[in-house]
Design a protein around this motif. Structure first.
Motif, PDB file in Angstrom:
ATOM      1  N   THR B  52      -6.816  10.271  -9.945  1.00  0.00           N
ATOM      2  CA  THR B  52      -6.412   9.469 -11.098  1.00  0.00           C
ATOM      3  C   THR B  52      -6.385   7.997 -10.723  1.00  0.00           C
ATOM      4  N   GLY B  53      -5.705   7.703  -9.615  1.00  0.00           N
ATOM      5  CA  GLY B  53      -5.585   6.314  -9.188  1.00  0.00           C
ATOM      6  C   GLY B  53      -6.947   5.693  -8.949  1.00  0.00           C
ATOM      7  N   LEU B  62      -7.877  -1.190 -13.976  1.00  0.00           N
ATOM      8  CA  LEU B  62      -6.475  -1.469 -14.270  1.00  0.00           C
ATOM      9  C   LEU B  62      -5.792  -2.087 -13.057  1.00  0.00           C
ATOM     10  N   PRO B  63      -4.768  -2.894 -13.290  1.00  0.00           N
ATOM     11  CA  PRO B  63      -4.031  -3.470 -12.152  1.00  0.00           C
ATOM     12  C   PRO B  63      -3.227  -2.398 -11.422  1.00  0.00           C
ATOM     13  N   PHE B  64      -3.004  -2.637 -10.148  1.00  0.00           N
ATOM     14  CA  PHE B  64      -2.405  -1.599  -9.311  1.00  0.00           C
ATOM     15  C   PHE B  64      -0.998  -1.230  -9.754  1.00  0.00           C
ATOM     16  N   TRP B  65      -0.255  -2.213 -10.234  1.00  0.00           N
ATOM     17  CA  TRP B  65       1.116  -1.888 -10.642  1.00  0.00           C
ATOM     18  C   TRP B  65       1.158  -0.925 -11.814  1.00  0.00           C
ATOM     19  N   LEU B  66       0.054  -0.823 -12.516  1.00  0.00           N
ATOM     20  CA  LEU B  66      -0.040   0.126 -13.620  1.00  0.00           C
ATOM     21  C   LEU B  66      -0.643   1.450 -13.135  1.00  0.00           C
ATOM     22  N   VAL B  67      -1.595   1.303 -12.225  1.00  0.00           N
ATOM     23  CA  VAL B  67      -2.271   2.487 -11.701  1.00  0.00           C
ATOM     24  C   VAL B  67      -1.273   3.395 -10.989  1.00  0.00           C
ATOM     25  N   LEU B  68      -0.393   2.807 -10.212  1.00  0.00           N
ATOM     26  CA  LEU B  68       0.517   3.589  -9.382  1.00  0.00           C
ATOM     27  C   LEU B  68       1.409   4.521 -10.209  1.00  0.00           C
TER      28      LEU B  68
END
Ligand SMILES: Nc1ncnc2c1ncn2[C@@H]1O[C@H](COP(=O)(O)OP(=O)(O)OP(=O)(O)O)[C@@H](O)[C@H]1O
Ligand SMILES: Nc1ncnc2c1ncn2[C@@H]1O[C@H](COP(=O)(O)OP(=O)(O)OP(=O)(O)O)[C@@H](O)[C@H]1O
Ligand SMILES: [Mg+2]
Ligand SMILES: [Mg+2]
Lengths: 264, 280, 293, 352, 238
Positions: B52-53, B62-68
Motif C-alpha cells: 500500500t505504502g 502522496l506525501p509520506f505523512w499521509l502514506v504512513l
C-alpha cells in the motif's frame, strides 16, 4: 418475594445424553438456594447454562425479568451473575490479588486512553480497586498471600480465592459450585459463616454442594436434580424427608444423621 | 559529521533500520499473543502495509505523512474482515490458517503484475523512513502497551491468555478483545511494512511469506511476552545475530541456530522472563 | 488426459500424506510443533543416497537404512532439545522456538558439510520405467509411494488405536504426571514416538527424493508448508486425516493447475485450509478438546 | 598501500549456496592468477572479501554496507541474484561505489544508476539467438512456455523469451507456471502433452528445470519435443540430475565448458583442480569479471571508484567468454559470443 | 504387623519453598493410615513425593524393605504403589474404558485384566454406563469414581488416596468408605488423605496430623478423633 433468577423448562442435550431435562427453578432475590443431586445429575451443567458458558437446547432463563437465554457470558456478568468453578480455574500465573482485581473487570470504568495517559481518574480507580481487592482477601483470609502466584496456593486456598474473585464483581447472583469440596469440617464451618456474611450483603446465592450439613445449614430452599430432572424442591427439611431424595441421593443413614443434627 | 561517524552510520544504517522495524513487528506479535492468540499473519499484514505504502508513493505521489497512516489502515481493514471467522479458531489452528492469508496474498502479488510488478516487485521507492521516525514509533508503541498493560485491559488480556472461558465469566468481551488486538497488531505490522518499503527502496512478493511470519513469531518467542519490551529485545537479538556472527562465515547460521537453542533451553519463558507487575 | 491428471494428483497427494504422517504424529501426539521434522526427511534421503552411492545398496536396503537413521536422529534431537522443556512444563511455544533454532543450525550444518547442490540417486537405482495403462502412465516408484503410504497409514492407525503402545502414547500426550502414575515410562515412550516419527519422515524423504530426483539439504524445509496444511486440514494427530487431506490436496492442486490455471495452484492448499476450518475449526477428523466448563 | 581490496557479495549459505560458491571459485582463481603475474597498479596485490548474503536481500544490503562503509572497497562484485541487486544497487550507487553484477540477468539492473555494471548478458540478448536457431534448425512452430513465476530471474527471463517468440512468429500454445521450489510438474506437463507442441521453453533455475525435464519424459512426452532453456538451464547440474532425459535440450550461452580455445581449456583445468569440480557459466563469468575489474583498476591508475567507473567503459577484454566491451548502458555490448548448446548424454555440446 | 511403607525425615518442596519439612511416617501391611491437616499443610505434597512425582530433597522412603527414595514415578507405580491424585487427573480426551485400560497396563494377562475390570465396574456401575464417553466430559463425581477405579485396576499393594470423597454425593461418600473398608478387609494397605476426617478416622488404624509441613500429632485413629484440639481444628467441633 421477588424472583431474581428464573429458569423455565430448561434443557441441555449432549450427544447421547440429556444432561438437564426441562428444569424449572425460581431463585428468590436475597435467598440462599441450593441445588443438590447425585453425581452427574446435571448440576454443573445447569450452572453453565445460567452463566452462559453453554447454550441451552431449549427453555428460557430470565434474570430480574430480563431474558438472558442467548446472552454471552460477559453480558451476564455485567448484569450481575458471577460464579466459581467445581474444577478450580485460577489465572494461575497471576498473583492472588491480581486474580481478584480481574474479577472487577466489569466494574472498572476507565478507558484504555485514560490508562494510556495515566489520568488521575484512572489512578484513583486503580488504587481503590486494589484496596477493595485486599479487603476481599482479608474477608476470605488470604490477605497474607496476596502477592503469591495463585497457582502455587493449596487446593483449599484456591477455592477461597475463587470466591473472592467472584465477589469482586459485586454480583447480584453468585453461583458456587461445590465451594466446600476439599475443606475439612472446621474450614467448612468457617466457609458457611463467610457465605452467610455474603448473603447479608444482598447477594443471592445459588449453591451446589454435596456436604449436606453445609447445605441444610445455609439454604433457604433446595432443588434436587436426578438424571437431569427436578425430582424435589422445598425447604431443607422437606427435601431431607422426601423419600425420592433419600433413595436417589442421601441414603437412609445420612438422612437420619441429618435429622438428628438438625432436628426432626 | 566526522567521516568515521558517517562511515559508521552508512555501514550499519540498514541494520539500525531493521532493528527498529523488527521491533515494531515484535510489538505487533506481542499484541496478538497477549490475548492468547497465535498468529502467523503478521507478515501478511506487513506486506499489505508495504505494498500500500509503496504504491501510494510511486503511483499517486502522496506525501509520506499521509502514506504512513494509510498503510496502517489498509491491513486494519483486512483484519476487520478476516477477524470474525478466524478468531473462532484457536492455537495452532489459528496460526496455520493465518499463514493462508500470507500465501494467498503472495499469489496475488505475483499475478497482479500490472499493479505489483509480479515477481520483479516494486523498485525505486524513495527512501523516506527516517531513523528518528522509526524509533519514535517504536518508543510510543512500547510505552503505550506498557501503560495499557497496567490496567484492567492488561489484566483482561492476561486472563484470556490463561483461560478464555473464565475470563468471559469475569466479564471480558472476548470477541471484542480479540478483534481489537488483531486490528491494533495489523496496524503496527502495516506501519512496519511501509517503513521497510521506504527504507529498502525495493519490495518483492516473497518477502512477506511463511519465512517472515515465522521470524516475526520468533521475536516474541525468544524475547518472551511478559512485558512489551521483551519481544522488542528478542527482535533486536535475532536481527543483529547474523550480522554479529558474520566473521564466522560458513558456520554463521549454525551458531546462530545454536544460540537460539541454548537461550530457549535455559530461559524457556523468553530472554526477559519477567512479567509486568500489575498490582504493586 | 483426465485419467492421467487423476493419477498425477493421487501420486502427489500420497507424497503429501506420506510426509505428513510422522509430522502429525509428533505434532498431534506429543503436542509439539517440532520444526526439526523436515530435517529428518532430509536425513533419510541423504543416508539412503550415501548407501546407494558408496555401498551400492539397492532400494530395499537403502530405504530402511535411511528410515532408521532418521529415526535415531529424531530420538537424539528430541532428547537434547525437548526433554528439559517438557520437564519444566514450558509449553508449546518454547518447544516451537527451540526446534526453530535447532532446525536452522541443523540444515546449515548439513549444507556446510554436504553442500547445497541438488543430487540424485544413481541411475538405475530402481527400475523406474513407466507402466502404461491405455494412455495413463505411472512409474514403479510412484506405485511404491502410493503403496507405502497406504500400508503405513494402516499400520499407524492400528498401532495408535489398537495397541498398548498407542494407548500409552496417547495417555502421555495428555497428562504426563498421570501417565507416570500408571507405571508408564515416559522417557522411553517419548523416545518411541520420536523414533517412529523420525522413521516415517526418513522414509518419506527417500521415496519422495527418489520420485522427484532432487535431494538437497533443504528439501525438508520446502515440504513443511504443505505439511502444515495437510495436518491441519486432516486434524492434528489424526492418521486418517493426514491421508485424506494429503490426497485431497494433491488432487485439487493438480486439477487446478491442469484445468484452471497453474498460477492459482499455490493458493489451492490454503484456500482449502481456510474453507475446512470455516466449517470444522478442528480439521476434518480433529476432536475438540474434552474440556468442560 | 600494499593491496587493493575488492568486495564481493555472494550466496554462500542456505539453499542457493551453489551459485555463490561457483562465483567465489571463479573470482578467486582469477585473482590468484593476477597476483601471480604481479597484481595491479604496478605491484599491488589484489585482495578479495567475499561476504555471504544467504540469498536474503537484507543481508545482502548489510554486506554491501559493510564492504563500502567499513572495508572501503572501491568495487563490489555481485550480488548473486537480481532480487538482491535491486536492493543493493541503490545503496552502492548512492555511495558512488562501482558495482559489477556477474550473474544478474534480469531487466532493469543497470538502470539503477551509473555505478551499476554487469558482465552477464541479459536474457534478452541470449534467448532470441537460441529460439531463432531452434526455429531454423528444427522447424519449430508451436511451443509451450513454462516458467517459475515467483522469482525475478525466471520471470524476466520468461518475458524476454515471450517477446522473442512473438517476434519470430512462433505459436504459443500455452503458458504454464510453477513455483521455484516446486517438485511436481505433472499437471502442467500432462496438459502440455495433450497440446502436441514442437518444443517447450523453460525459464527457471536449474533445480526445477531438471525436474520438469525428467517428469516430461516420464509422462511420455517424446524426445522429439525439445526443451529450450533460459540462462538457468546452462548448468552442468542439469545433465547430472536429469541424465538422458535432458538430451536434446537447447540453451544459449555466452560460454561453454568445451570451448576449444587455449584460455578456456586452461581455465577449466585450473578451476577443476582448485575446486574439485567442473566450472559452470557462473564461474566463468566471475573469472572474466575479475580480470575486467583488475584491468579497469590499472587503467584508472588508482583504487578510486569514480575513476574505475570511467575506466570500465573503456573495457576491451578477451576472456574465456570471448571478446567483451560495455555498452553506454553498462551492459555487455555484444551477444556475438553466444553459442547454442545442446545436451547429449548428460553433457552440453555445441549445436552443429 | 510388619511395615510396608517407612518414611523418615522426608523433605519436599517446590523450587525454593519447602512444603514438607522432615516427616516420619509408617504404614503397616494391611493397615489404613490417615493423614489429616488444614488446607496447605502439605498433604498433597507428601502424596506426590511418595508416588515419585516430586524428588525429595532429604530423607528416605522405604517400601517393603527396599529403598525407593527418589525412584521415578513409573517404577514406583510398577512396585504396586498406586495413587488417586488430588483433582482426579483422569485422561480427559480418552474414554472411560481406555482410562481403565491404562490403570491395568501392568496386569499379567488378559484374564486377570478382565477380572479386575469386572470388579471395578461392579463397584461403580455408573462407569459401566459411561464406558465409551470421553472422561473429560464426565461429571466431577463420575471422574472421581474413575480415578479410584483406575487406581484399583493396578491391583495396588499400597493405595494412596488423596481426598477420594471430594465432590461425591453423600450416598457415594458412604460407598467410598465402604470400599475402603472392603479393601482393608481384603488385605490392602492404604494411606488416606481426607477432609471428611470423622469418617476417615473411624476406619483408620493410625493417624497423623500434619501442620505446615510437620507432623504435630499421631496416634491410633480413634484416639486422634477424640483429641480436643483435633476436634476443634479439623472436625468442626467447638
Ligand atoms: N460437554 C459435555 N459433553 C457431553 N456430556 C457432558 C458434558 N458435560 C457434562 N456431560 C455429562 O452430563 C452429565 C451431567 O454432568 P454435570 O457435570 O452437570 O453433573 P453434576 O451434577 O455437576 O455432577 P457432580 O456432582 O458429579 O459434579 C454427566 O453425565 C456428564 O458426563
Ligand atoms: N506447585 C507448587 N509450587 C509452589 N508451591 C506449592 C505448589 N503446590 C503447593 N505449594 C505449596 O505447598 C504447600 C502445601 O501444599 P499442598 O497442596 O501439599 O497442601 P494440602 O495439605 O494438600 O492442602 P489442601 O487440603 O488444600 O489440598 C502450600 O503452602 C502450597 O501453597
Ligand atoms: Mg458438578
Ligand atoms: Mg491437597
Amino acid at each position: 418475594m421477588t424472583i431474581l433468577l428464573s429458569a423455565r423448562q430448561v434443557s441441555k442435550q449432549f450427544t447421547g445424553l440429556l444432561a438437564v431435562n426441562q428444569v424449572d427453578v425460581d431463585v428468590a432475590a436475597g435467598s440462599v438456594h441450593g441445588i443438590i443431586g447425585p453425581n452427574g445429575a446435571g448440576k454443573t451443567t445447569f450452572f453453565n447454562l445460567v452463566s452462559g458458558l453453554l447454550p441451552p437446547t431449549s427453555g428460557t432463563l430470565t434474570l430480574d425479568g430480563h431474558e438472558i437465554t442467548g446472552a454471552a457470558p460477559y453480558e451476564r456478568t455485567r448484569l450481575g451473575v458471577a460464579r466459581t468453578f467445581q474444577n478450580i480455574r485460577m489465572f494461575s500465573d497471576m498473583t492472588v490479588v491480581e486474580n481478584v482485581m480481574t474479577g472487577m473487570h466489569t466494574r472498572l470504568e476507565s478507558s484504555g486512553l485514560a490508562a494510556l495517559l495515566r489520568l488521575p481518574a484512572f489512578r484513583r480507580e486503580e488504587r481503590a480497586a486494589k484496596a477493595k481487592a485486599m479487603e476481599l482477601l482479608e474477608f476470605v483470609r488470604l490477605a497474607d498471600k496476596a502477592g503469591l502466584r495463585s497457582g502455587d496456593l493449596s487446593y483449599g486456598d484456591q477455592r477461597r480465592l475463587e470466591i473472592a474473585r467472584a465477589l469482586a464483581g459485586n454480583p447480584r447472583l453468585l453461583l458456587l459450585d461445590e465451594p466446600a469440596a476439599g475443606m475439612n469440617p472446621t474450614e467448612t464451618r468457617d466457609l458457611a459463616a463467610l457465605l452467610r456474611q455474603v448473603a447479608r450483603r444482598d447477594i443471592t446465592l445459588l449453591l451446589v454442594e454435596h456436604n449436606m450439613g453445609f447445605v441444610m445449614d445455609l439454604c433457604d430452599r433446595i432443588t434436587v436434580l436426578n438424571f437431569g430432572r427436578k425430582i424435589a424442591e422445598g425447604t431443607a427439611r422437606e427435601v431431607r424427608d422426601d423419600p425420592a431424595v433419600i433413595e436417589a441421593y442421601l441414603g437412609t443413614k445420612v438422612a437420619e444423621r441429618l435429622a438428628k443434627a438438625h432436628g426432626a | 559529521m566526522p567521516i568515521w561517524l558517517d562511515d559508521f552510520l552508512f555501514t550499519y544504517e540498514t541494520l539500525i533500520h531493521a532493528l527498529g522495524v523488527h521491533g515494531l513487528l515484535a510489538l505487533s506479535m506481542y499484541c496478538v499473543m497477549a490475548v492468547g492468540q497465535l498468529s502467523l499473519g503478521q507478515a501478511a499484514f506487513m506486506g499489505i502495509g508495504a505494498y500500500t505504502g509503496a504504491l501510494l508513493t510511486l503511483n499517486l505521489g502522496l506525501p509520506f505523512w499521509l502514506v504512513l497512516p494509510l498503510s496502517a489502515l489498509a491491513p486494519a481493514l483486512v483484519a476487520l474482515v478476516i477477524g470474525g471467522p478466524t478468531l473462532r479458531l484457536s492455537g495452532v489452528y489459528l496460526a496455520i490458517s493465518t499463514i493462508a492469508l500470507g500465501e494467498v496474498l503472495r499469489v496475488l502479488y505475483i499475478n497482479a503484475e500490472g499493479l505489483t510488478g509480479g515477481a520483479l516487485g516494486l523498485s525505486g521507492i524513495p527512501r523516506k523512513a527516517d531513523l528518528w521516525l522509526i524509533y519514535l514509533l517504536l518508543l510510543l508503541g512500547v510505552v503505550g502497551f506498557w501503560m495499557v498493560g497496567r490496567s484492567k485491559i492488561g489484566r483482561a488480556m492476561e486472563a484470556m491468555r490463561e483461560d478464555e472461558a473464565v475470563a468471559s465469566v469475569m466479564g471480558v468481551n472476548l470477541p471484542r478483545y480479540k478483534l481489537g488486538a488483531l486490528i491494533v497488531s495489523s496496524m503496527l505490522a502495516g506501519l512496519a511494512g511501509c517503513l521497510t518499503a521506504h527504507s529498502n527502496s525495493f519490495i518483492g512478493p516473497n518477502e512477506f511469506g511463511f519465512e517472515m511470519a515465522v521470524t516475526i513469531l520468533s521475536f516474541a518467542l525468544l524475547g518472551g511476552i511478559g512485558t512489551p519490551i521483551a519481544p522488542v529485545i528478542g527482535a533486536m537479538i535475532l536481527t543483529a545475530l547474523p550480522e554479529v556472527l558474520r566473521p564466522l562465515q560458513d558456520f554463521r547460521l549454525v551458531i546462530n541456530g545454536l544460540i537460539i537453542v541454548v537461550a530457549v533451553l535455559f530461559l524457556p519463558r523468553g530472554v526477559i522472563p519477567f512479567r509486568l507487575r500489575r498490582a504493586p | 488426459m483426465l485419467s492421467q491428471q487423476l493419477v498425477n494428483g493421487l501420486v502427489l497427494g500420497s507424497t503429501y500424506a506420506l510426509f505428513a504422517l510422522g509430522f502429525t504424529l509428533i505434532f498431534g501426539v506429543l503436542r509439539v510443533i517440532n520444526l526439526t521434522y523436515g530435517f529428518y526427511f532430509s536425513v533419510g534421503a541423504f543416508v539412503a543416497l550415501t548407501a546407494a552411492r558408496e555401498l551400492g545398496a539397492n532400494i530395499w536396503v537403502a530405504l530402511p537404512l535411511g528410515a532408521v537413521a532418521a529415526g535415531l536422529v529424531a530420538v537424539v534431537a528430541d532428547w537434547l532439545l525437548l526433554t528439559r522443556l517438557r520437564r519444566a512444563k514450558a509449553g508449546e511455544l518454547a518447544s516451537l522456538m527451540v526446534t526453530l533454532g535447532a532446525v536452522l543450525a541443523l540444515y546449515s550444518l548439513m549444507a556446510v558439510f554436504i553442500g547445497t547442490d541438488i543430487q540424485r540417486f544413481p541411475f538405475g537405482f530402481v527400475d523406474n520405467s513407466a507402466l502404461e495403462f491405455g494412455d495413463v502412465r505411472i512409474s514403479t516408484v510412484q506405485i511404491l509411494i502410493i503403496g507405502t503410504t497406504l500400508v503405513l497409514v494402516a499400520l499407524l492407525f492400528v498401532l495408535l488405536q489398537r495397541t498398548k503402545l498407542g494407548l500409552m502414547i496417547r495417555a502421555l500426550a495428555e497428562n504426563e504426571d498421570a501417565a507416570r502414575l500408571m507405571g508408564i515410562n515416559v522417557g522411553l515412550t517419548v523416545a518411541a514416538v520420536s523414533f517412529l516419527s523420525g522413521m516415517l519422515g526418513g522414509a518419506a524423504g527417500v521415496l519422495i527424493g527418489l520420485n522427484f530426483n532432487a535431494i538437497q539439504p533443504f528439501m525438508g524445509e520446502h515440504m513443511m508448508l504443505r505439511g502444515f496444511a495437510v495436518i491441519i486440514i486432516g486434524g492434528l494427530g489424526d492418521i486418517r486425516g493426514a491421508l485424506i487431506a494429503g490426497v485431497l490436496l494433491g488432487l485439487l492442486e493438480v486439477l487446478t493447475a491442469g484445468y484452471i490455471s497453474s498460477n492459482a495452484r499455490e493458493a489451492v492448499a490454503f484456500t482449502i485450509l481456510v474453507l475446512t476450518l470455516w466449517f470444522r475449526p478442528v480439521g476434518l477428523f480433529g476432536r475438540a478438546q474434552a474440556k468442560r466448563a | 598501500q600494499e593491496t587493493v581490496t575488492i568486495g564481493a557479495i555472494e550466496i554462500l549459505s542456505g539453499p542457493s549456496a551453489a551459485y555463490g560458491t561457483a562465483i567465489k571459485g571463479g573470482l578467486e582463481l582469477a585473482m590468484d592468477e593476477i597476483n601471480a603475474k604481479g597484481g595491479v597498479l604496478g605491484g599491488k596485490k589484489l585482495a578479495l572479501i567475499v561476504e555471504d548474503s544467504a540469498g536474503n536481500k537484507d543481508q545482502a544490503v548489510n554486506a554491501a554496507r559493510k564492504l563500502v562503509g567499513r572495508d572501503k572497497v572501491p568495487v563490489v562484485i555481485g550480488p548473486t541474484l537480481s532480487n538482491e541487486m535491486f536492493a543493493v544497487g541503490p545503496v552502492t550507487n548512492g555511495r558512488e561505489v562501482v558495482t559489477v553484477g556477474t550473474s544478474t540477468t534480469a531487466k532493469g539492473i543497470t538502470e539503477i544508476g551509473p555505478f551499476i555494471f554487469r558482465t552477464s548478458l541479459p536474457e534478452s540478448d541470449v534467448v532470441p539467438v537460441t529460439l531463432k536457431t531452434a526455429q531454423e534448425k528444427f522447424g519449430i512452430k508451436k511451443i509451450a512456455m513454462m516458467y517459475a513465476n515467483d522469482d525475478a530471474f525466471s520471470k524476466s527471463g520468461f518475458d524476454s523469451m515471450k517477446a522473442a517468440a512473438e517476434e519470430l512468429g512462433l505459436e504459443i500454445a500455452t503458458i504454464e507456471t510453477f513455483g521455484s521450489k516446486d517438485t511436481d510438474f505433472s499437471a502442467q506437463l500432462t496438459k502440455i502433452k495433450g497440446l502436441g507442441v514442437d518444443a517447450i521453453t523453460i525459464s527457471a533455475l536449474v533445480e526445477p528445470i531438471s525436474g520438469v525435464v525428467l517428469q516430461a519424459r516420464q509422462l511420455g512426452i517424446p524426445s522429439s519435443v525439445r526443451f529450450i532453456g533460459g540462462n538457468g538451464a546452462n548448468s552442468p547440474k542439469l545433465g547430472e540430475i536429469a541424465g538422458a532425459a535432458a538430451d536434446g535440450l537447447l540453451v544459449g550461452s555466452p560460454w561453454f565448458i568445451a570451448k576449444p580455445d587455449e584460455a578456456n581449456r586452461k581455465f577449466v583445468a585450473d578451476y577443476k583442480q582448485r575446486n574439485g569440480k567442473d566450472p559452470d557459466q557462473f564461474a566463468a563469468q566471475a573469472y572474466d569479471t575479475m580480470y575486467i575489474v583488475a584491468q579497469a583498476i590499472d587503467r584508472a591508475g588508482a583504487a578510486d571508484s569514480d575513476k574505475i567507473r570511467q575506466a570500465l567503459y573503456k573495457t576491451d577484454f578477451n576472456g574465456v567468454m570471448g571478446p567483451f566491451t560495455f555498452t553506454e548502458g553498462r551492459d555487455p555490448a555484444s551477444n556475438e559470443g553466444v553459442v547454442v548448446l545442446s545436451m547429449k548424454n548428460g553433457r552440453f555440446e555445441i549445436l552443429e | 504387623m510388619s511395615t510396608l511403607l517407612e518414611v523418615s525425615g522426608l523433605h519436599l518442596g517446590y523450587g525454593r519453598t519447602t512444603a514438607v519439612k522432615g516427616i516420619d511416617l509408617s504404614v503397616p501391611i494391611g493397615g489404613v493410615v490417615c493423614l489429616i491437616g488444614a488446607n496447605g499443610a502439605g498433604k498433597t505434597t507428601t502424596m506426590r513425593g511418595l508416588a515419585g512425582l516430586l524428588k525429595p530433597t532429604a530423607g528416605t522412603v522405604r517400601f517393603d524393605g527396599a529403598d525407593i527414595t527418589g525412584s521415578a514415578a513409573h517404577r514406583v507405580a510398577r512396585l504396586g504403589i498406586r495413587q488417586v491424585p488430588e483433582g482426579r487427573q483422569v485422561f480427559a480426551e480418552m474414554t472411560v474404558d481406555e482410562n481403565l485400560q491404562l490403570g491395568g497396563l501392568q496386569a499379567p494377562g488378559a484374564a486377570e485384566y478382565a477380572r479386575r475390570r469386572d470388579r471395578v465396574l461392579e463397584r461403580f456401575p455408573r462407569l459401566r454406563e459411561r464406558l465409551s464417553q470421553q472422561a473429560g466430559l464426565l461429571s466431577g463425581g463420575e471422574q472421581q469414581m474413575l480415578a479410584i477405579g483406575r487406581a484399583l485396576m493396578g491391583a495396588p499393594r499400597l493405595l494412596l488416596l488423596d481426598e477420594p470423597s471430594m465432590g461425591l454425593a453423600p450416598l457415594f461418600v458412604e460407598e467410598i468408605f465402604r470400599i475402603i473398608a472392603d479393601l482393608k478387609r481384603e488385605g490392602a494397605t492404604i494411606l488416606l488423605v481426607e477432609q471428611n476426617a470423622q469418617a476417615a478416622l473411624e476406619i483408620a488404624d493410625y493417624a497423623y496430623v500434619l501442620e505446615s509441613g510437620t507432623i504435630t500429632l499421631q496416634g491410633p485413629g480413634a484416639e486422634i478423633a477424640e483429641n480436643p484440639q483435633v476436634a476443634a481444628a479439623y472436625l468442626g467441633g467447638h
